[in-house]
Structures are given as C-alpha cells and as structure tokens.
Design a protein around this motif. Structure first.
Motif, PDB file in Angstrom:
ATOM      1  N   ASN A 131       0.012   6.090 -13.919  1.00 28.82           N
ATOM      2  CA  ASN A 131       0.952   7.142 -14.293  1.00 28.82           C
ATOM      3  C   ASN A 131       1.835   7.551 -13.114  1.00 28.82           C
ATOM      4  O   ASN A 131       3.030   7.824 -13.291  1.00 28.82           O
ATOM      5  CB  ASN A 131       0.198   8.377 -14.829  1.00 28.82           C
ATOM      6  CG  ASN A 131      -0.236   8.194 -16.272  1.00 28.82           C
ATOM      7  OD1 ASN A 131       0.472   7.599 -17.073  1.00 28.82           O
ATOM      8  ND2 ASN A 131      -1.413   8.699 -16.603  1.00 28.82           N
ATOM      9  N   VAL A 132       1.247   7.616 -11.931  1.00 25.72           N
ATOM     10  CA  VAL A 132       2.021   8.005 -10.754  1.00 25.72           C
ATOM     11  C   VAL A 132       3.025   6.911 -10.391  1.00 25.72           C
ATOM     12  O   VAL A 132       4.191   7.195 -10.105  1.00 25.72           O
ATOM     13  CB  VAL A 132       1.078   8.316  -9.574  1.00 25.72           C
ATOM     14  CG1 VAL A 132       1.863   8.439  -8.264  1.00 25.72           C
ATOM     15  CG2 VAL A 132       0.298   9.596  -9.861  1.00 25.72           C
ATOM     16  N   MET A 133       2.586   5.665 -10.416  1.00 27.28           N
ATOM     17  CA  MET A 133       3.485   4.566 -10.058  1.00 27.28           C
ATOM     18  C   MET A 133       4.678   4.500 -11.016  1.00 27.28           C
ATOM     19  O   MET A 133       5.789   4.172 -10.595  1.00 27.28           O
ATOM     20  CB  MET A 133       2.717   3.247 -10.055  1.00 27.28           C
ATOM     21  CG  MET A 133       1.799   3.100  -8.848  1.00 27.28           C
ATOM     22  SD  MET A 133       2.729   3.208  -7.258  1.00 27.28           S
ATOM     23  CE  MET A 133       1.416   2.930  -6.062  1.00 27.28           C
ATOM     24  N   SER A 134       4.442   4.814 -12.293  1.00 27.04           N
ATOM     25  CA  SER A 134       5.555   4.821 -13.247  1.00 27.04           C
ATOM     26  C   SER A 134       6.509   5.988 -12.993  1.00 27.04           C
ATOM     27  O   SER A 134       7.683   5.924 -13.354  1.00 27.04           O
ATOM     28  CB  SER A 134       5.022   4.909 -14.685  1.00 27.04           C
ATOM     29  OG  SER A 134       4.317   3.735 -15.013  1.00 27.04           O
ATOM     30  N   LYS A 162       3.617  -3.994   2.027  1.00 33.58           N
ATOM     31  CA  LYS A 162       5.034  -3.862   2.390  1.00 33.58           C
ATOM     32  C   LYS A 162       5.858  -3.435   1.164  1.00 33.58           C
ATOM     33  O   LYS A 162       6.748  -2.583   1.257  1.00 33.58           O
ATOM     34  CB  LYS A 162       5.537  -5.210   2.939  1.00 33.58           C
ATOM     35  CG  LYS A 162       6.852  -5.133   3.699  1.00 33.58           C
ATOM     36  CD  LYS A 162       7.197  -6.500   4.279  1.00 33.58           C
ATOM     37  CE  LYS A 162       8.687  -6.799   4.134  1.00 33.58           C
ATOM     38  NZ  LYS A 162       8.994  -8.231   4.334  1.00 33.58           N
ATOM     39  N   ARG A 163       5.551  -4.048   0.033  1.00 30.18           N
ATOM     40  CA  ARG A 163       6.275  -3.685  -1.201  1.00 30.18           C
ATOM     41  C   ARG A 163       6.032  -2.225  -1.584  1.00 30.18           C
ATOM     42  O   ARG A 163       6.928  -1.504  -2.015  1.00 30.18           O
ATOM     43  CB  ARG A 163       5.865  -4.598  -2.363  1.00 30.18           C
ATOM     44  CG  ARG A 163       6.695  -5.866  -2.472  1.00 30.18           C
ATOM     45  CD  ARG A 163       6.619  -6.447  -3.893  1.00 30.18           C
ATOM     46  NE  ARG A 163       5.250  -6.506  -4.383  1.00 30.18           N
ATOM     47  CZ  ARG A 163       4.386  -7.469  -4.077  1.00 30.18           C
ATOM     48  NH1 ARG A 163       4.732  -8.457  -3.288  1.00 30.18           N
ATOM     49  NH2 ARG A 163       3.149  -7.437  -4.556  1.00 30.18           N
ATOM     50  N   VAL A 164       4.777  -1.786  -1.436  1.00 34.99           N
ATOM     51  CA  VAL A 164       4.471  -0.383  -1.731  1.00 34.99           C
ATOM     52  C   VAL A 164       5.237   0.532  -0.792  1.00 34.99           C
ATOM     53  O   VAL A 164       5.828   1.524  -1.212  1.00 34.99           O
ATOM     54  CB  VAL A 164       2.942  -0.121  -1.629  1.00 34.99           C
ATOM     55  CG1 VAL A 164       2.639   1.365  -1.695  1.00 34.99           C
ATOM     56  CG2 VAL A 164       2.204  -0.870  -2.746  1.00 34.99           C
ATOM     57  N   GLY A 212       2.304  10.158   0.865  1.00 27.46           N
ATOM     58  CA  GLY A 212       0.899  10.368   0.501  1.00 27.46           C
ATOM     59  C   GLY A 212       0.410   9.290  -0.457  1.00 27.46           C
ATOM     60  O   GLY A 212      -0.695   8.761  -0.298  1.00 27.46           O
ATOM     61  N   VAL A 213       1.236   8.960  -1.428  1.00 24.63           N
ATOM     62  CA  VAL A 213       0.858   7.901  -2.370  1.00 24.63           C
ATOM     63  C   VAL A 213       0.711   6.577  -1.628  1.00 24.63           C
ATOM     64  O   VAL A 213      -0.234   5.808  -1.867  1.00 24.63           O
ATOM     65  CB  VAL A 213       1.888   7.786  -3.514  1.00 24.63           C
ATOM     66  CG1 VAL A 213       1.545   6.608  -4.426  1.00 24.63           C
ATOM     67  CG2 VAL A 213       1.940   9.075  -4.333  1.00 24.63           C
ATOM     68  N   VAL A 214       1.638   6.299  -0.703  1.00 26.20           N
ATOM     69  CA  VAL A 214       1.555   5.064   0.087  1.00 26.20           C
ATOM     70  C   VAL A 214       0.240   5.017   0.856  1.00 26.20           C
ATOM     71  O   VAL A 214      -0.472   4.004   0.842  1.00 26.20           O
ATOM     72  CB  VAL A 214       2.743   4.962   1.074  1.00 26.20           C
ATOM     73  CG1 VAL A 214       2.552   3.786   2.030  1.00 26.20           C
ATOM     74  CG2 VAL A 214       4.058   4.828   0.316  1.00 26.20           C
ATOM     75  N   GLU A 215      -0.104   6.119   1.509  1.00 18.68           N
ATOM     76  CA  GLU A 215      -1.322   6.134   2.334  1.00 18.68           C
ATOM     77  C   GLU A 215      -2.579   5.854   1.506  1.00 18.68           C
ATOM     78  O   GLU A 215      -3.423   5.048   1.887  1.00 18.68           O
ATOM     79  CB  GLU A 215      -1.470   7.496   3.033  1.00 18.68           C
ATOM     80  CG  GLU A 215      -0.529   7.673   4.213  1.00 18.68           C
ATOM     81  CD  GLU A 215      -0.476   9.126   4.674  1.00 18.68           C
ATOM     82  OE1 GLU A 215      -1.502   9.839   4.574  1.00 18.68           O
ATOM     83  OE2 GLU A 215       0.612   9.564   5.106  1.00 18.68           O
ATOM     84  N   PHE A 217      -6.671  -0.131  -1.891  1.00 20.75           N
ATOM     85  CA  PHE A 217      -6.715  -1.592  -1.683  1.00 20.75           C
ATOM     86  C   PHE A 217      -7.574  -2.026  -0.489  1.00 20.75           C
ATOM     87  O   PHE A 217      -8.000  -3.167  -0.432  1.00 20.75           O
ATOM     88  CB  PHE A 217      -5.292  -2.160  -1.569  1.00 20.75           C
ATOM     89  CG  PHE A 217      -4.638  -2.341  -2.913  1.00 20.75           C
ATOM     90  CD1 PHE A 217      -5.027  -3.384  -3.749  1.00 20.75           C
ATOM     91  CD2 PHE A 217      -3.661  -1.462  -3.368  1.00 20.75           C
ATOM     92  CE1 PHE A 217      -4.443  -3.559  -4.999  1.00 20.75           C
ATOM     93  CE2 PHE A 217      -3.071  -1.625  -4.624  1.00 20.75           C
ATOM     94  CZ  PHE A 217      -3.467  -2.671  -5.444  1.00 20.75           C
ATOM     95  N   LYS A 218      -7.842  -1.131   0.438  1.00 18.44           N
ATOM     96  CA  LYS A 218      -8.648  -1.538   1.600  1.00 18.44           C
ATOM     97  C   LYS A 218     -10.084  -1.060   1.481  1.00 18.44           C
ATOM     98  O   LYS A 218     -10.906  -1.298   2.365  1.00 18.44           O
ATOM     99  CB  LYS A 218      -8.018  -0.980   2.888  1.00 18.44           C
ATOM    100  CG  LYS A 218      -6.703  -1.641   3.249  1.00 18.44           C
ATOM    101  CD  LYS A 218      -6.780  -2.387   4.581  1.00 18.44           C
ATOM    102  CE  LYS A 218      -5.497  -3.135   4.869  1.00 18.44           C
ATOM    103  NZ  LYS A 218      -4.309  -2.260   4.897  1.00 18.44           N
TER     104      LYS A 218
END
Lengths: 261, 261, 261
Positions: B244-247, C159-161, C171-174, C181-182
């Motif tokens: 939902n956030v990514m969208s 990188k895409r994110v 914050g979403v990126v972090e 993913f890690k």
C-alpha cells in the motif's frame, strides 16, 4: 399500515442495530453494537445514522427498500463486515428479500468475493435463519434445473475469456467457462438482474473497478435502469465509503455513455 | 519523567498488546492477543514488534507520538482490524489524543471507510471509554456550531463534483456537497489538518490512491508539512503493509512536486 | 494409504471446517462455521465446497497439496479472515507445512499485509500450536544466521528504491533496504521460493497488482515454474474471488512474456 411505513418505524426505533434481549444476543453468538454504544462514543454518528441514513437515504425513491437491502447485504459480505450482518440480514428479510434469495446471494459472493467472505456470512445467516424458523424447505436446491443459457452471447463471452486468460491460466478459463457461467449464473434462485446487481455492488464495494464495465452493462441489459444504477452509487457512499464510490463514478459514466450511443 | 519516556516505558512493558487481567479481558469483550501469544507463534515477530516498531519507528522524530497514534488508529479503522484496536485506542488516549478527537475520527471514517468500519470501531471504543470513565461530557456535540466555510474554495470544489459526478449520480453530488463538505468537514471537534491527516491515512491504508492527491494537497494546505507527509508513509509501511505504501509513493511525489512549482 | 488419499478422505469428512467437539471449540476461542451451518444456509454452497473445491481444485496436479495450503493460508492472512484460519492452519500442518514455516509465513506477511493482519493470525495460530503441542523448540529463532545475500542483485534493487522512493520518504527507503530486504528476506526458516510465493499470493489476494511484476519475477527466478504460477491464479479464484484473479491475469501474462523473450 403499509409496509414502507412499518419499515420506517422499525428503523426509527432500532436505528442501525436493534436493542436485543439476552436471548437474542445468544442467538447471534456475539453482542452486536447497540445504538447506546454509538451514542456513548459519538452522538454525531448516532445523529447521522438516524437523520441521514435511515430517515433520508433509505427513503429515497430511486431504489426500493428491498433493492437497498440487497445492495447493503452484498456490500457487507464483499467487505467482510460481520458486525452489521445480523441487523441487515434481518432487515433484508423484513424488506422482502426471500430466504432463498439471501442464500443465493451468499453463494454467489463466494465466487466474487472469495470463499472466506461467504463463510463469514454463513456464520451469521445460520443464526438468523434458526431464530426465524427458516428451514431447508425455504432454501434453493443444491442442483436445480438451470435457467436457459443464451448460447450465442455466452459463446462470445467464453471466447474472450479463452483469448485473454487462456495464455496465462487454463485452470482459470475452465472454472470461469464451466462452474461460474454455466452453473452458478444459471441458478434460478436469484433473478439474473439481481445476480448482476450484487456482482456490481461487490465490485464497487471492494474497490475493484476493472470488471465493473462488463457486469454493469450486463446488469442493465438484464433490467437495471440507469437511474437505479446511479442510486446504487448513492447508497454505497455510506456503506462502502466515499472513495470507493468516487473511483466507480467514471466507470459508470463510461458504461452509461456507451449504452446510449 | 517526561511524557515520551513514560510512553516508551509503557510500550516496552506492553509491547503490541498489554498483558490484561481477567477483568480487563471482560471489559474488552474479547481476549486480545498478548505478547506471550506472539512469542508462542513467532519469536521473530515479537522481536520486530519490540525492536523495530516500538523502540525505533515510534521514536523517530518525524511525527509526534500523538500524530503516530492518530495515524495508527485511522489505519486500523480503515482496514477494519478490531484485534489491535483496544491497545491502540488506549495508547492514543495516553499519547494525548482527546476522547472527543477519537470520537470524531470514528465519525469521520464512517464516511471515508464505510459505516460498517465505524460500527466496528464503536464496539471497541465504547468499552475503552467505559473502562476509563469517559462520559458524554467529554464527547463532541451531535450538532455543534460549524467552523467557518471558505466559500470561494468550496464553491470551486462543489463545481468540480457537479461536473464530474453530476452526469452519473445526482444523489452522490447532493450528499457530497451537503452532509460531507458542509457538515462533517466543518465539525470543530477535530482540527482540519487532523481531519485531512486521517483521510489521507485511510486512503493509503486501503489502497485507494485515486482520491489521495486532492486530500494530501488539502492536508498540506492545512498545515501538514512535507516531512510529516513523508513520515506518514514510513509509519504505514508497518501498519498498512509495504505494498500500500509503495503504491502511494508516486502519488505523494506528484503532489510534493506540484506544490513546489 | 498414501498421504494424498488420507488428505482427500479427511477433507471429505470435514469439508471446509471440521466438526468440532466442545473441547475443540474452547481451544479455538470461537465456534467455527461447521458444514451443518453451510447446509442450513446454502445447500448449493456446501455442494460447491465439496465437489468443486475439495474433490476437484485441491486434487489438480498443478500444485502440491502443501503448496496449495501455503497459498490458502497466505490468502487468508492477507485478507484478514480469521473464521477459516483454524481449519486451514491445521490442514496446512497436515499437508506438510512445518510449524516453523507457518510461523515464518505469519511474520513475513506482517510486513506485506500489515501488522494487524499478522496479529489476527497469531490469535488463531497460538491456539492451533497449543492444541497440537507445538512448542518453542519447533519455532524459528528470533535472530538466526541469515542466508547469504546476492550483493549485486540487491545493490541494484536498493538503488532503484533509492531513486524511486528516496525523493518522497527516506524512512521508507531505510526500512525497505534495511529490515525488509537485509533481515526479513534473509531469514532461513522459509525457502526464498516460498517467501516469494506468499508475497505474490498476498498481492493478488488483496488486489495489489502494482508490485506483482517484481515479486512474480523474483518467485520464478527462485524456482516457481510458469505452470505453478498459472495454477496459483486458478487456486485463488475461489479463495480471493474471481475479480482479484482477473485483475492479476494481464500482469502475470506480462511477466511470462518478458521472461521468455
């Protein structure tokens, strides 16, 4: 006293949920929300429920109380909201929806909203039916003689499914062209117009606009008028929330225009 | 001890749900999930709940604990998730959300998430309010004096609704330009900025991006900063799920850029 | 008697929910819907459940009963449907899903379907685990040694994110490039192919097509065959409803074509 007046009065007394005795509560297996609860949390919500929804929305001439009940019940099942089901299943039966039709609505939405949504509705309906003494003789047969199939129209529909879905999933094609359109849709317990009405309602109520054009067009070909289709959206603002309706508006507009040209 | 520290400690003790005594369980009408249940199913989920959500996410400076509670409560109502409501309604009140504001949030989301979602929240809030001794004197009036209406801006908004929705459903136009924007949105019990904040949250939390641009822009015009808007998305990754956030990300990006140009 | 035959027989006896004794009912904290309830509301739904779902869909060769259980459980969690969880959590364990895997599925979907969905599943799983004597020794560690990371592929993903999400919410990126993913995706308790399988299922089951291409491609790179991917859609017609599957069809088609070219 005519039926609408009785309905109006019972709604005025009960507002969104009836004041239940202890025996009724046991019947439903859960304590539904009462108007006293709504008052204790939000006098404004109680006011809107009474003055906007029951005294105004449900009294609008665009749809019969029976159709409004069909739409409301379909929206609750599609949105998996058991809290309001005991009240609205009972109101639907009071408004002229036959037990056999309520049974078919639940069965139909198993396919369009998912099996778990239907199971959730069964949990409530089983108690409502038991409390009202509705037995097996009032339910549709498991395998009745089907309605006649419009072979030409269905062949075209099936061909489109084969073209669009075939390269991706033959299993989806088989169940779509088999059990869905050659069995479920031909069950006689619910008029084709009502079957399309609850399908369109379920799509709008769960924000699934992609399949709406086909099913809205089918509903209108089966007798749903444009005024009634407009009023479905009006009714659903409150039961499915404004955003779902606003997202459906351009889709309905498109179908209306295509049918007029 | 300052408020944030107290909040942090109470969260550390309680994790995602408080350990309730038998009396508390009766109060809520249902046995909420305890941290022991989470441990018994997934020690990893318990770890993430504590170390990522409570010790990190809620401690981030981008939004106050009060705003995070407003967002969390709105997400739970929009997503119809009663299991976490008892804990988060109580936490919201502990974090400075006034009972009158919680009442207004539920009323507001009846319109944006649907009546059944509000009813589900009432079932929990009625018990939380009773347990905390919150009575009618702390609730907003049903029909208070409205906030002043920005006539020019609203006339433009109403005109757009008439143009876009009018040809499809006059009923939707009437309720949108009447009870929704001339009554609900003018209720003084919730600041306009907070009303927009919960609307945006509800849209993102239920995957309804179509109406997000209008409401995010309105929220920012009412005082929500871009940093706070960004942090709403961060907060909702956990409460509404990553997809939902990514969208919502490209929609937020678009609004940010339009406001800067 | 081979395992499939036993499963088939137990399904025939139990249909969509087992007939429970009083002790079982207490175990689950709620009375699940029984086949007698389904019969009392809709003999047709009972018929479809038995003849189409259990005798046909679950017997199709395209996916193992174990994979069908993984998909069904993921769909129920993603769609927040606790009524069917007791039956399907037990069936999943009977079909070879390990307790540790069920634990990981719930943890994984906390991130992809939202924390409240996972909490709802915990409420049921805690009781199922207790009833089957599944203790802490059968659960994944909170912080196990992670699977090796494909540094090159992940750097490109990260990188895409950063490019797409960075300008909107750091914050979403972090959290995406960190805990998601890690940490979560590297937990060894669930095979990467299964982790992708439940992610794709959750996306389709909640109508979130936008992130499906990335995760379906990842699933197929991790060993999910195209035939299995097709059969996920077939299985989900019943558990997520036809409209969600129909909306996913063109997205799956696109991924299939890109991988072949």
């Amino acid at each position: 006293m005519n039926k609408l007046a009785v309905t109006a009065i019972s709604m005025t007394l009960a507002a969104s949920v009836p004041a239940l005795g202890d025996d009724d509560k046991k019947r439903f297996g859960a304590v539904p929300v009462t108007m006293a609860d709504v008052q204790a949390v939000s006098p404004a919500l109680a006011k809107y429920t009474q003055s906007v929804i029951f005294d105004d929305l449900w009294m609008r001439p665009g749809l019969s109380p029976r159709d409004r009940s069909v739409i409301t019940v379909a929206a609750l099942i599609a949105r998996n909201q058991p809290v309001e089901m005991p009240y609205h299943f009972n109101l639907a039966l009071d408004n002229g929806v036959k037990p056999a039709e309520l049974s078919e609505i639940i069965t139909h939405l198993a396919f369009y909203s998912g099996w778990g949504n239907a199971t959730g509705a069964v949990a409530v309906a089983a108690q409502v039916f038991a409390a009202r003494g509705i037995g097996a003789d009032q339910l549709p047969e498991a395998s009745p003689a089907p309605l006649p199939l419009d072979e030409t129209a269905d062949a075209e529909r099936a061909k489109r499914v084969e073209q669009n879905v075939g390269p991706v999933s033959q299993g989806v094609v088989e169940y779509t062209n088999g059990v869905l359109f050659k069995d479920l849709w031909l069950r006689p317990g619910l008029a084709p117009r009502d079957r399309s009405l609850i399908t369109v309602t379920a799509l709008v109520a769960s924000g699934q606009v992609a399949q709406t054009p086909y099913h809205l067009d089918r509903a209108m070909s089966a007798g749903l008028t444009q005024d009634q289709a407009s009023e479905i959206l009006t009714h659903l603002t409150f039961y499915a929330g404004w955003p779902n309706v606003m997202s459906a508006v351009p889709v309905f507009k498109d179908v209306f225009e295509k049918r007029q040209s």
